[in-house]
Design an enzyme around this catalytic site. Structure first.
Site, mmCIF file in Angstrom:
data_model
loop_
_atom_site.group_PDB
_atom_site.id
_atom_site.type_symbol
_atom_site.label_atom_id
_atom_site.label_comp_id
_atom_site.label_asym_id
_atom_site.label_seq_id
_atom_site.Cartn_x
_atom_site.Cartn_y
_atom_site.Cartn_z
ATOM 1 N N HIS A 1 44.109 46.648 39.594
ATOM 2 C CA HIS A 1 44.854 46.552 38.333
ATOM 3 C C HIS A 1 44.749 47.917 37.634
ATOM 4 O O HIS A 1 43.758 48.625 37.797
ATOM 5 C CB HIS A 1 44.177 45.464 37.491
ATOM 6 C CG HIS A 1 44.885 45.085 36.239
ATOM 7 N ND1 HIS A 1 44.820 45.837 35.086
ATOM 8 C CD2 HIS A 1 45.651 44.014 35.935
ATOM 9 C CE1 HIS A 1 45.515 45.235 34.129
ATOM 10 N NE2 HIS A 1 46.036 44.133 34.625
ATOM 11 N N ASP B 1 35.619 44.100 39.154
ATOM 12 C CA ASP B 1 36.558 43.557 38.166
ATOM 13 C C ASP B 1 36.733 42.075 38.504
ATOM 14 O O ASP B 1 37.409 41.724 39.468
ATOM 15 C CB ASP B 1 37.876 44.336 38.265
ATOM 16 C CG ASP B 1 39.031 43.656 37.530
ATOM 17 O OD1 ASP B 1 38.856 42.529 37.021
ATOM 18 O OD2 ASP B 1 40.109 44.261 37.488
ATOM 19 N N GLN C 1 40.088 37.919 37.703
ATOM 20 C CA GLN C 1 40.777 36.796 38.362
ATOM 21 C C GLN C 1 39.812 35.947 39.186
ATOM 22 O O GLN C 1 40.245 35.073 39.945
ATOM 23 C CB GLN C 1 41.897 37.322 39.274
ATOM 24 C CG GLN C 1 42.968 38.114 38.561
ATOM 25 C CD GLN C 1 43.804 37.277 37.592
ATOM 26 O OE1 GLN C 1 43.783 36.040 37.620
ATOM 27 N NE2 GLN C 1 44.517 37.933 36.713
ATOM 28 N N LYS D 1 41.504 34.530 30.141
ATOM 29 C CA LYS D 1 42.014 33.979 31.405
ATOM 30 C C LYS D 1 41.196 32.767 31.847
ATOM 31 O O LYS D 1 41.450 32.202 32.911
ATOM 32 C CB LYS D 1 41.973 35.059 32.491
ATOM 33 C CG LYS D 1 42.903 36.236 32.227
ATOM 34 C CD LYS D 1 42.824 37.233 33.353
ATOM 35 C CE LYS D 1 43.362 38.594 32.980
ATOM 36 N NZ LYS D 1 44.816 38.662 32.870
ATOM 37 N N CYS E 1 50.905 45.044 36.266
ATOM 38 C CA CYS E 1 49.897 46.092 36.049
ATOM 39 C C CYS E 1 49.272 46.540 37.362
ATOM 40 O O CYS E 1 48.077 46.873 37.405
ATOM 41 C CB CYS E 1 48.816 45.647 35.061
ATOM 42 S SG CYS E 1 49.435 45.353 33.411
HETATM 43 C C1 LIG Z 1 42.519 41.831 38.043
HETATM 44 C C2 LIG Z 1 42.663 42.182 36.598
HETATM 45 N N1 LIG Z 1 41.913 43.147 36.087
HETATM 46 C C3 LIG Z 1 41.990 43.492 34.790
HETATM 47 C C4 LIG Z 1 42.846 42.850 33.942
HETATM 48 C C5 LIG Z 1 42.892 43.280 32.506
HETATM 49 O O1 LIG Z 1 42.406 42.262 31.704
HETATM 50 P P1 LIG Z 1 42.475 42.364 30.117
HETATM 51 O O2 LIG Z 1 43.895 42.745 29.788
HETATM 52 O O3 LIG Z 1 42.106 41.008 29.655
HETATM 53 O O4 LIG Z 1 41.507 43.412 29.703
HETATM 54 C C6 LIG Z 1 43.659 41.840 34.421
HETATM 55 C C7 LIG Z 1 44.633 41.173 33.544
HETATM 56 O O5 LIG Z 1 45.728 40.863 33.903
HETATM 57 C C8 LIG Z 1 43.573 41.489 35.795
HETATM 58 O O6 LIG Z 1 44.333 40.529 36.316
#
Ligand SMILES: Cc1ncc(COP(=O)(O)O)c(C=O)c1O
Length: 416
Positions: free
Chosen positions: A129, A207, A210, A233, A372
């Site tokens: 991401h 990270d 998900q 999420k 993203c």
């Molecule tokens: C795999 C992953 N990493 C990071 C993020 C970023 O999360 P946040 O916008 O809640 O900081 C997301 C959000 O879509 C994501 O799916």
């Protein structure tokens, strides 16, 4: 598990979510399949936030009065719930952040800024991401280290041979990897990746945006040095999230933001830092959001993460089967057995935004675009995908409605 067996009462769960009771358009019920972007919230979480504001709203950690003590107790109790939920060794390793993005930026700006320099290498993956790419690119531009990427294979998994080669051939200081892909759904072998990183003398940052909402996560079993995720999420409010870090690393890291709560003593000539986790929690925190996160953890525990994971795998498997029936649909990423609850797909000849638009008029909320993950889409030679993503309250009937909706999309654009 077949489509007829479920490990908990999905209809009873759905009844807990006020938003799922409403119509999306007049006479059209809401079918919410954009859970990878953000989940809906059960009344238990909404009530916990409401209760805080109605009964004991106050700042935390500072007050001597009853309200502040009650707020502090609830906020800190939520931290302990999260600690148990991810099996951290100590609550001091559980730092409140606003979400995954902030968690990664915190590591980049503290550990990264203190430890990365010219000649060092950070290894990321092509499926990351943006929030696990851009903070490192920004720091690399300043510090002069380089970034290498683990390629994604055609089946949507990481090229582990290439990963081993990167660790062997470069002075890697840090590996950054997503636990579960928000596009492909790939569940990456982070435990193996951590072992390999450690053998090569590198740290690993995971990270978990998900992963934590969908599967049991044990940060000690994974041996992750840093692990971060977003509350919104996983049934909790926006503005809540966690950065887990191993205590010795966190102790050695400088703070990031300066201000109230993160200090132990301030003079006009300098300051000293508070103990963990407060060293990284400057200013008035998101108290209601933290309490809401604790309530979300309670809710997830009441169903059981194993049950949630099993149900989501079954429903995702069903969705993949049904999507395969629709002529022109291509789904990206691995088979259901090694996949999170997402199905990113294209429909031949029809732009993903058009797919999402027509589905929306049928009450079905999906996401369309690059999610993203522009570099991943570029690797797949795709501009955009539509993405249906499932959560603990979605039903087989909703998957059927998605499929019907895709036939409507095809009819709408037939001959266009
Ligand atoms: C795999 C992953 N990493 C990071 C993020 C970023 O999360 P946040 O916008 O809640 O900081 C997301 C959000 O879509 C994501 O799916």
């Amino acid at each position: 598990m077949t489509s007829n067996t479920v490990p908990y009462d999905v209809e009873a769960v759905r009844a807990d979510f006020p938003i799922l009771q409403q119509e999306h358009h007049a006479g059209v019920p809401l079918i919410y399949l954009d859970n990878a972007a953000s989940s809906q919230k059960p009344r238990q979480v909404i009530d916990a936030i409401d209760d805080y504001y109605r009964r004991y709203n106050a700042n935390v950690h500072r007050g001597i009065h009853k309200l502040s003590e009650a707020a502090t107790a609830a906020y800190e109790e939520a931290r302990i719930k999260v600690k148990r939920f991810i099996n951290a060794a100590n609550k001091r390793e559980v730092i409140y952040v606003r979400g995954t993005t902030e968690g990664i930026n915190l590591v980049a700006q503290t550990w990264g800024r203190a430890n990365l320099t010219v000649g060092d290498v950070v290894v990321l993956t092509q499926m990351e991401h943006h929030s696990n790419i851009v903070p490192w690119q920004m720091l690399a531009a300043e510090k002069g280290f380089t970034i290498q990427y683990v390629p994604v294979l055609p089946d949507g998994t990481l090229d582990m041979d290439a990963y081993a080669a990167l660790l062997r051939d470069h002075p890697v200081k840090l590996v950054g990897v997503m636990h579960v892909s928000n596009v492909l759904g790939t569940v990456n072998p982070v435990q193996d990746m951590a072992r390999m990183a450690h053998d090569a003398g590198a740290l690993i940052l995971v990270d978990g945006a998900q992963a934590v909402p969908h599967l049991p996560v044990d940060v000690q079993a994974l041996d992750a040095d840093f692990y971060t995720f977003s509350g919104h999420k996983m049934l909790a409010p926006t503005g809540s999230g966690i950065l887990y870090g191993k205590r010795d690393l966190l102790e050695a890291m400088p703070p990031w933001m300066g201000g109230g709560d993160m200090i132990s003593r301030v003079t006009l000539t300098g300051s000293t830092w508070n103990e963990l986790p407060y060293k990284f929690e400057a200013g008035t925190p998101s108290v209601a959001e933290g309490i809401g996160l604790g309530a979300a953890v309670d809710y997830l525990n009441s169903l059981g993460m194993d049950n949630i994971h099993a149900y989501e795998q079954a429903i995702t498997g069903y969705a993949l089967e049904r999507l395969a029936e629709v002529p022109g649909v291509t789904v990206y990423g691995p088979e259901a057995a090694n996949k999170g609850a997402v199905a990113a797909f294209t429909l031949a000849g029809i732009h993903a935004h058009d797919v999402a638009q027509v589905l929306d008029s049928a009450g079905i909320a999906v996401r369309a675009g690059h999610h993203c993950a522009m570099p991943l889409h570029e690797c797949l030679s795709l501009q955009a995908t539509a993405r249906a993503s499932f959560y603990l309250y979605n039903t087989y009937a909703e998957v059927d409605a998605l499929i019907d909706g895709l036939y409507t999309v095809k009819r709408t654009f037939a001959g266009a």
